[in-house]
Design a protein around this motif. Structure first.
Motif, mmCIF file in Angstrom:
data_model
loop_
_atom_site.group_PDB
_atom_site.id
_atom_site.type_symbol
_atom_site.label_atom_id
_atom_site.label_comp_id
_atom_site.label_asym_id
_atom_site.label_seq_id
_atom_site.Cartn_x
_atom_site.Cartn_y
_atom_site.Cartn_z
ATOM 1 N N HIS A 14 0.833 -1.214 0.000
ATOM 2 C CA HIS A 14 0.000 0.000 0.000
ATOM 3 C C HIS A 14 0.866 1.263 0.000
ATOM 4 O O HIS A 14 0.623 2.182 -0.783
ATOM 5 C CB HIS A 14 -0.938 0.007 1.205
ATOM 6 N N VAL A 15 1.854 1.326 0.886
ATOM 7 C CA VAL A 15 2.748 2.498 0.944
ATOM 8 C C VAL A 15 3.460 2.677 -0.392
ATOM 9 O O VAL A 15 3.568 3.793 -0.896
ATOM 10 C CB VAL A 15 3.766 2.365 2.099
ATOM 11 N N HIS A 36 2.773 1.282 -13.491
ATOM 12 C CA HIS A 36 3.914 0.843 -12.688
ATOM 13 C C HIS A 36 3.808 1.119 -11.199
ATOM 14 O O HIS A 36 4.671 0.680 -10.439
ATOM 15 C CB HIS A 36 5.194 1.482 -13.230
ATOM 16 N N ALA A 37 2.797 1.841 -10.772
ATOM 17 C CA ALA A 37 2.669 2.176 -9.342
ATOM 18 C C ALA A 37 2.608 0.898 -8.521
ATOM 19 O O ALA A 37 1.688 0.099 -8.673
ATOM 20 C CB ALA A 37 1.429 3.036 -9.097
ATOM 21 N N GLY A 38 3.580 0.742 -7.690
ATOM 22 C CA GLY A 38 3.576 -0.424 -6.813
ATOM 23 C C GLY A 38 3.522 -1.726 -7.573
ATOM 24 O O GLY A 38 2.731 -2.599 -7.253
ATOM 25 N N ARG A 39 4.358 -1.860 -8.592
ATOM 26 C CA ARG A 39 4.376 -3.075 -9.396
ATOM 27 C C ARG A 39 4.531 -4.316 -8.528
ATOM 28 O O ARG A 39 4.131 -5.394 -8.909
ATOM 29 C CB ARG A 39 5.542 -3.051 -10.381
ATOM 30 N N ARG A 40 5.126 -4.132 -7.384
ATOM 31 C CA ARG A 40 5.348 -5.260 -6.498
ATOM 32 C C ARG A 40 4.087 -5.491 -5.682
ATOM 33 O O ARG A 40 3.692 -4.671 -4.882
ATOM 34 C CB ARG A 40 6.546 -4.994 -5.616
ATOM 35 N N TYR A 91 10.238 4.743 0.689
ATOM 36 C CA TYR A 91 8.985 5.437 0.449
ATOM 37 C C TYR A 91 8.307 5.758 1.771
ATOM 38 O O TYR A 91 8.302 4.935 2.696
ATOM 39 C CB TYR A 91 8.036 4.594 -0.418
ATOM 40 N N VAL A 92 7.717 6.946 1.841
ATOM 41 C CA VAL A 92 6.979 7.401 3.011
ATOM 42 C C VAL A 92 5.664 7.991 2.512
ATOM 43 O O VAL A 92 5.660 8.792 1.559
ATOM 44 C CB VAL A 92 7.782 8.466 3.798
ATOM 45 N N LEU A 93 4.573 7.602 3.142
ATOM 46 C CA LEU A 93 3.278 8.165 2.761
ATOM 47 C C LEU A 93 3.325 9.687 2.863
ATOM 48 O O LEU A 93 3.948 10.248 3.774
ATOM 49 C CB LEU A 93 2.167 7.632 3.664
#
Length: 171
Positions: A14-15, A36-40, A91-93
């Motif tokens: 999510h983050v 590609h956002a958060g492909r993982r 990454y940080v929200l």
């Protein structure tokens, strides 16, 4: 700040997704961000967090019990200026930024490297990303550049390196 576990996979995914959208909006085309956002995925993070790779770790940052940031670190994928370690992802929200979370993640990553006998590291950041100034305030020095492609879009990246971790890990 703590080591992430496979139970953190959903929160880290999510983050990762939310940070991609907030960080790269206006820098990368919307189609690239969407693709590609958060492909993982959660399952990919769960698998990675369950692996025991020497010198690799994922640090989780929490505020009031909620995971708000992470840093994935380990041996350098490529040696740059003799640096043997790398922060692969940090990454940080957006709502948790400017509260010391990013600094704490970099500091814990530096401590991790020192515990493993590594005294320098680097990370890559998009050249157009305003977070570059954050890394500069932490003492990172621009050491390399490259151009990558996501789909049909080319973008410039800059590597920031730290050859002396003393300033990052000092209390």
């Amino acid at each position: 700040m703590r080591l992430a576990t496979p139970a953190d996979a959903a929160a880290i995914a999510h983050v990762h997704r939310a940070s991609w959208r907030s960080t790269y909006g206006g820098i990368l085309p919307d189609a690239v961000i969407t693709a590609h956002a958060g492909r993982r995925s959660e399952s990919t993070w769960r698998r990675q967090l369950g692996e025991r790779i020497p010198e690799a770790a994922t640090w989780a940052a929490e505020i009031d019990g909620a995971l708000v940031g992470f840093a994935s670190v380990g041996p350098a994928r490529h040696r740059l200026e003799g640096l043997e370690s790398e922060i692969y992802a940090l990454y940080v929200l957006q709502d948790a930024q400017r509260r010391g979370v990013g600094r704490a993640l970099v500091t814990e990553s530096a401590r991790h490297f020192v515990r493993h006998g590594r005294f320098g590291f680097y990370l890559w950041v998009l050249k157009a990303n305003r977070a570059r100034m954050f890394y500069e305030t932490l003492g990172g020095r621009e050491i390399a550049g490259k151009t990558e492609r996501l789909g049909l879009h080319a973008f410039a990246q800059v590597a920031y390196g730290w050859h002396d971790l003393t300033g990052l890990i000092a209390p």
